[in-house]
Design a protein around this motif. Structure first.
Motif, mmCIF file in Angstrom:
data_model
loop_
_atom_site.group_PDB
_atom_site.id
_atom_site.type_symbol
_atom_site.label_atom_id
_atom_site.label_comp_id
_atom_site.label_asym_id
_atom_site.label_seq_id
_atom_site.Cartn_x
_atom_site.Cartn_y
_atom_site.Cartn_z
ATOM 1 N N ASP A 59 37.799 36.913 23.462
ATOM 2 C CA ASP A 59 38.122 37.700 24.645
ATOM 3 C C ASP A 59 38.300 36.784 25.841
ATOM 4 N N VAL B 134 26.532 38.432 29.158
ATOM 5 C CA VAL B 134 26.929 39.292 28.045
ATOM 6 C C VAL B 134 25.694 39.878 27.366
ATOM 7 N N ARG B 135 25.954 40.858 26.520
ATOM 8 C CA ARG B 135 24.937 41.386 25.610
ATOM 9 C C ARG B 135 25.543 41.419 24.208
ATOM 10 N N HIS B 136 24.690 41.254 23.210
ATOM 11 C CA HIS B 136 25.122 41.352 21.814
ATOM 12 C C HIS B 136 24.944 42.817 21.408
ATOM 13 N N PRO B 137 26.036 43.505 21.033
ATOM 14 C CA PRO B 137 25.939 44.939 20.761
ATOM 15 C C PRO B 137 25.001 45.315 19.615
ATOM 16 N N ARG C 192 32.106 41.188 18.845
ATOM 17 C CA ARG C 192 32.697 41.339 20.172
ATOM 18 C C ARG C 192 31.546 41.561 21.151
ATOM 19 N N ASP D 175 29.496 42.289 24.546
ATOM 20 C CA ASP D 175 29.706 43.199 25.667
ATOM 21 C C ASP D 175 29.630 42.412 26.966
ATOM 22 N N ILE E 29 29.049 41.820 30.715
ATOM 23 C CA ILE E 29 28.222 42.425 31.753
ATOM 24 C C ILE E 29 28.767 42.049 33.122
#
Length: 68
Positions: free
Chosen positions: A5, A14-17, A53, A55, A57
């Motif tokens: 991305d 980011v966060r890991h989904p 993918r 997320d 933030i």
């Protein structure tokens, strides 16, 4: 293999989904589809961007020149 991305660059948060317990992570590097992220609760993890993918933030508000 899909391209990472465009938001994935050093310094973004980011966060890991699939791993919410890892907490917030800061991207450290992106190379050859691998993203190194330093997570609050899981430490440094290497993520395959073709498989996961992350997320987005936002930009790290502490970084110089960050949009506020």
């Amino acid at each position: 293999m899909s391209a990472p991305d465009p938001f994935l660059e050093p310094g973004v948060l980011v966060r890991h989904p699939a791993q919410p317990d890892w907490g917030l992570g800061q991207v450290q590097s992106v190379a050859a589809g691998k993203v190194t992220v330093n997570f609050e609760e899981a430490g440094k993890q290497v993520i395959d961007a073709a498989v996961v993918r992350l997320d987005f933030i936002g930009d790290d508000p502490r970084a110089p020149g960050a949009r506020r």
